[in-house]
Design an enzyme around this catalytic site. Structure first.
Site, mmCIF file in Angstrom:
data_model
loop_
_atom_site.group_PDB
_atom_site.id
_atom_site.type_symbol
_atom_site.label_atom_id
_atom_site.label_comp_id
_atom_site.label_asym_id
_atom_site.label_seq_id
_atom_site.Cartn_x
_atom_site.Cartn_y
_atom_site.Cartn_z
ATOM 1 C CD GLU A 193 -3.059 -3.205 -1.814
ATOM 2 O OE1 GLU A 193 -2.296 -2.602 -2.587
ATOM 3 O OE2 GLU A 193 -3.225 -4.428 -1.844
ATOM 4 C CD GLU B 219 -7.268 -5.523 -4.072
ATOM 5 O OE1 GLU B 219 -6.246 -5.870 -4.699
ATOM 6 O OE2 GLU B 219 -7.521 -4.341 -3.792
HETATM 7 C C1 GAL Z 1 -3.687 -4.624 -5.144
HETATM 8 C C2 GAL Z 1 -4.417 -3.307 -5.396
HETATM 9 C C3 GAL Z 1 -5.308 -3.367 -6.614
HETATM 10 C C4 GAL Z 1 -4.590 -4.003 -7.757
HETATM 11 C C5 GAL Z 1 -4.156 -5.355 -7.309
HETATM 12 C C6 GAL Z 1 -3.540 -6.188 -8.389
HETATM 13 O O1 GAL Z 1 -2.564 -4.443 -4.388
HETATM 14 O O2 GAL Z 1 -5.198 -2.991 -4.290
HETATM 15 O O3 GAL Z 1 -5.731 -2.095 -6.974
HETATM 16 O O4 GAL Z 1 -3.507 -3.221 -8.125
HETATM 17 O O5 GAL Z 1 -3.207 -5.217 -6.283
HETATM 18 O O6 GAL Z 1 -3.377 -7.475 -7.910
#
Ligand code: GAL
Length: 797
Positions: A375, A445
């Site tokens: 990210e 994600e």
């Molecule tokens: C994302 C991040 C993850 C975790 C996640 C929680 O932005 O890459 O490590 O923090 O959010 O939803």
């Protein structure tokens, strides 16, 4: 080659003094520890995350065998969090930055052949600004210590530093590709033998090195059995160089992302995965092989076909098990959003790419290298380097780099994108053309912070959590050009104060920190077809929900049919396959199914108003409409039905109220027990939803045969409160005591409370063979589990 394990007999102190390097430990208190080791265990929640961030010392002395003289004595640390200096007999042998990759050094020049040799390791587990992922906030804890194994190998002075083995052209003209790095210009050629899974030799050949320090060959292999998620077939490659034999595992497969899809061995495969953090309650990262295996097995049982090792390379044991189970892996360099301007940090970032690739190249399960800080924004200078290193070291795998912004600069092969657009409405994923045009797209994600959910939250919240994962998975199956989606995340994890629920836990998992399923975890399980899954999203308890209305309830299942019994009587049979076809979520393999009729055949059976068959149906429909919409809206929707029932069958307002109470809610009636029985391919599974008379404690160990080998062994014990008829009890928070007898010890607290009716703990072996037992006692019962501990003979230093 001789190989020794150096995981036992270390002394540890949570401080460091330069005198330690010379073996002058003064009155500093050192304790005995074993590897894997965490510099400071933390409580389950609510603790100071800086408590493990300090500089510490490990030391150990070893006798050097005189036959090692003139050989390479390679001391290897598989991971030390996060900076290490290794001193042998007072001299610095190696320093290493980065907590997730291995490093090794030839210590022969430092050894003393007539007296004991002192190994001192200075370990810095602070968040140093020169080492990724550090420099800003991070949503996970980066525990410290020598938390993966230490070994020593004795080899000829000219040895094979690394062998990178992979398959080429697996579908059309299969070849094995072997890249060799030597410690010095090679003194001999290398004999190579490829063996199949049962040890038959499929090919032998000699690699001509001609005195070079590097060799790169490809040899054809006839009709290899391909490695896949259904048939994870593995080969062994033995290399003989200069009197030493080296053994590696490999698999033949082709993994390719195109702008349309992902193909495994030419077969279009939708990726449905989960992210995994390698942390555990109390001990952080310090868990041995068996726990790493168990996590891979847990993921496989969840029915996913890929795991992302967010946000750093994982243990070789975890990856080995992924190879064996057929679980694909997307692994990535350490990092979280932050890119430093510091030269040393950036150099370490690029170095992490090559260390990750050298560590993990031979795992056929790995299908993609993540070469971008998770990210982070664009940084063309840095990412041109990370991509170049990855492509130079590995010409078989594509690169990805996880970002959360659409249309960022793509220097990688696959646009790996965290898509958090889903917040409960209809929109589940961002249209592909907005994210990355027509580049290959993998959603890396989804969900996570968009809907944190505890395993002990109210059922309506857990249901919505499950549905949110379902909506994204469904949309990914529907989207023809998205390679797949990886949910955030496998399990809850301890985190920094800047994230989580204020108690240092991020409740984003589809299971809790003990790897106990939430309803969303059951959803993942229900997508596979290997075994039946059935869970109902409500406890069916009218006093636990607004207005006594349990509202919309889902059956999370992969069964063909589900039979519903009320107080032991069969009242309905659901044809799940038919219902799935009509579901809004019908694109996923097994959508959660709305439990639309808990009245079933009851009205027809009782029929106190002597209704016709047709009228029974109408009455049922009306009662179900009240349940769904409320009384007045139901009347307005079905005025003629209601009038007909009143006029023809003389059913009065009070009768309707009683009928509704009796059949649809149970309000004003004795509590009902519901039993759901699912059937899949002739196998059945039962889900009980009956009011509890009393609670019973159940304890179950994942395994009862434990083996001490290179390291101590662990097993998880799950403690659950179940009702007298077997239903889980989400509000049972009884405490329990844990007592061990024999050669095992508890990891974490000996006295703890159930959390929403369940909790687990791990036991570890303490070095000796024999019988052992654990007794779990509480006000709702006591249970004892017996174990057999076997200490295998291994070569230790
Ligand atoms: C994302 C991040 C993850 C975790 C996640 C929680 O932005 O890459 O490590 O923090 O959010 O939803």
């Amino acid at each position: 080659m001789k190989s020794y394990s150096l995981n036992r007999g270390w002394r540890f102190a949570p401080s460091f003094d330069n005198n330690f390097i010379k073996g002058e430990f003064g009155d500093t208190r050192f304790i005995d520890v074993e590897i894997p080791h965490n510099v400071k265990d933390v409580p389950y929640n609510y603790f100071d995350e800086e408590s493990y961030q300090f500089v510490s010392c490990y030391y150990k002395s070893i006798e050097a065998d005189k036959t090692w003289q003139g050989k390479a004595c390679l001391l290897c640390f598989e991971a030390v969090g996060h900076y290490a200096e290794v001193y042998i007999n007072g001299k610095l042998a190696i320093a290493h930055s980065g907590g997730y990759t291995s490093f090794e050094v030839d210590i022969e020049p430092y050894l003393d052949w007539d007296s004991a040799n002192l190994i001192v390791v200075k370990v810095d587990s602070t968040e140093r600004p020169d080492i990724p992922p550090f420099g800003n906030v991070i949503d996970y804890l980066c525990y410290g210590g020598i938390y993966r194994e230490v070994t020593m190998r004795i080899l000829q002075k000219s040895y094979l530093k690394a062998a990178r083995i992979a398959s080429y052209d697996a579908l059309k003209a299969p070849k094995i590709g072997i890249k060799l790095d030597f410690s010095s210009p090679a003194v001999k050629d290398v004999d190579c033998t490829v063996k199949d899974a049962v040890g038959n030799i499929v090919k032998s050949f000699t690699i001509q090195v001609n005195g070079a320090s590097y060799a790169d060959v490809k040899e054809s292999i006839e009709n290899p059995v391909l490695w896949s998620t259904n048939n994870p077939y593995l080969y062994t490659v033995e290399l003989n160089y200069n009197g030493d034999t080296y053994s590696y595992r490999t698999g033949f497969r082709e993994a390719r992302f195109t702008k349309k899809a992902f193909y495994l061995n030419g077969v279009k495969t939708k990726i449905i995965g989960l992210n995994r953090h390698q942390s555990y309650p109390y001990v952080g990262y310090a868990m041995p092989q068996s726990a790493q295996f168990a996590d891979a097995e847990y993921l496989k049982s969840l029915g996913v076909n890929l795991v992302r090792t967010s946000h750093y390379p994982d243990s070789r044991h975890f990856l080995d098990r992924c190879d064996e189970l057929g679980l694909m892996v997307f692994t990535e360099i350490p990092g979280w959003q932050h890119i430093s301007k510091r030269e040393d940090w950036r150099d370490n970032c690029v170095k992490n790419v090559s260390e990750m690739i050298f560590d993990d190249y031979n795992h056929p399960s790995i299908i993609l290298w993540g070469v971008r800080i998770n990210e982070s924004g664009d940084d063309n200078e840095l990412y041109a380097k990370t991509n170049a290193v990855a492509h130079e070291l590995d010409d078989t795998r594509q690169t990805g780099g996880v970002r959360c912004i659409p249309q960022s600069k793509l220097l990688e092969d696959v646009y790996t994108f965290n898509d958090f657009i889903h917040s409960g409405g209809k929109r589940a994923i961002t249209p592909k053309f907005i994210v990355c045009g027509n580049k290959p797209l993998l959603i890396t994600e989804h969900n996570g912070h968009m809907y944190p959910t505890k395993r002990f939250d109210h059922e309506k919240k857990r249901q919505e959590h499950m549905l949110r994962h379902a909506r994204v998975i469904n949309a990914t199956f529907k989207s023809k050009k998205t390679a797949g989606c990886i949910g955030w995340c496998m399990s809850d994890y301890n985190t920094h104060k800047d994230f989580g629920s204020g108690d240092k836990i991020c409740y984003h998992g589809v299971s809790d920190m003990f790897r106990i399923d939430k309803l969303a975890g059951v959803l993942y399980k229900s997508q596979q077809d290997d075994y039946p899954v059935l869970e109902v999203s409500s406890n069916m308890e009218i006093g636990d929900v607004a207005g006594g209305q349990v509202g919309t309830v889902y059956m999370v299942t992969n069964c063909d049919t589900v039979k519903l019994y009320k107080n032991g009587d069969l009242i309905n049979t659901f044809n799940i396959a038919n219902m799935a076809k009509k579901s809004d979520l019908r694109y996923m393999p097994h959508p959660p199914i709305i439990l639309d009729d808990i009245i079933g055949t009851q009205i027809e059976k009782d029929n106190s108003f002597k209704l016709s068959k047709h009228a029974c149906k109408k009455l049922k429909k009306f009662l179900l409409a009240i349940k769904k919409y409320g009384t007045i809206p139901a009347v307005l929707r079905m005025p003629l039905t209601v009038l007909g029932l009143i006029i023809r069958y003389r059913i009065g307002i009070e009768d309707f109220t009683n009928l509704f109470g009796k059949y649809a809610t149970g309000w004003g009636d004795k509590s009902a027990g519901y039993t759901f029985v699912g059937i899949k391919n002739g196998e059945s599974i039962t889900c009980e939803k009956s009011a509890a008379q009393y609670a019973v404690l159940h304890a179950h160990a994942d395994k009862t045969a434990l083996t001490e080998a290179e390291t101590y062994d662990v097993t998880r014990v799950v403690v659950t409160a179940l009702s007298n008829c077997g239903a889980p009890l989400p509000y049972c928070n009884e405490f329990f005591n844990i007592e061990t007898d024999g050669n095992i010890a508890v990891i974490g607290d000996n006295c703890c409370a159930l959390l929403g009716g369940a909790r687990a703990f791990w036991l570890k072996t303490t070095g000796k063979s024999g019988k052992a037992s654990v007794k779990i006692s509480s006000a709702i019962g006591t249970q004892t589990i017996e174990f057999d501990v076997k200490a295998n003979k291994i070569i230790e230093l």
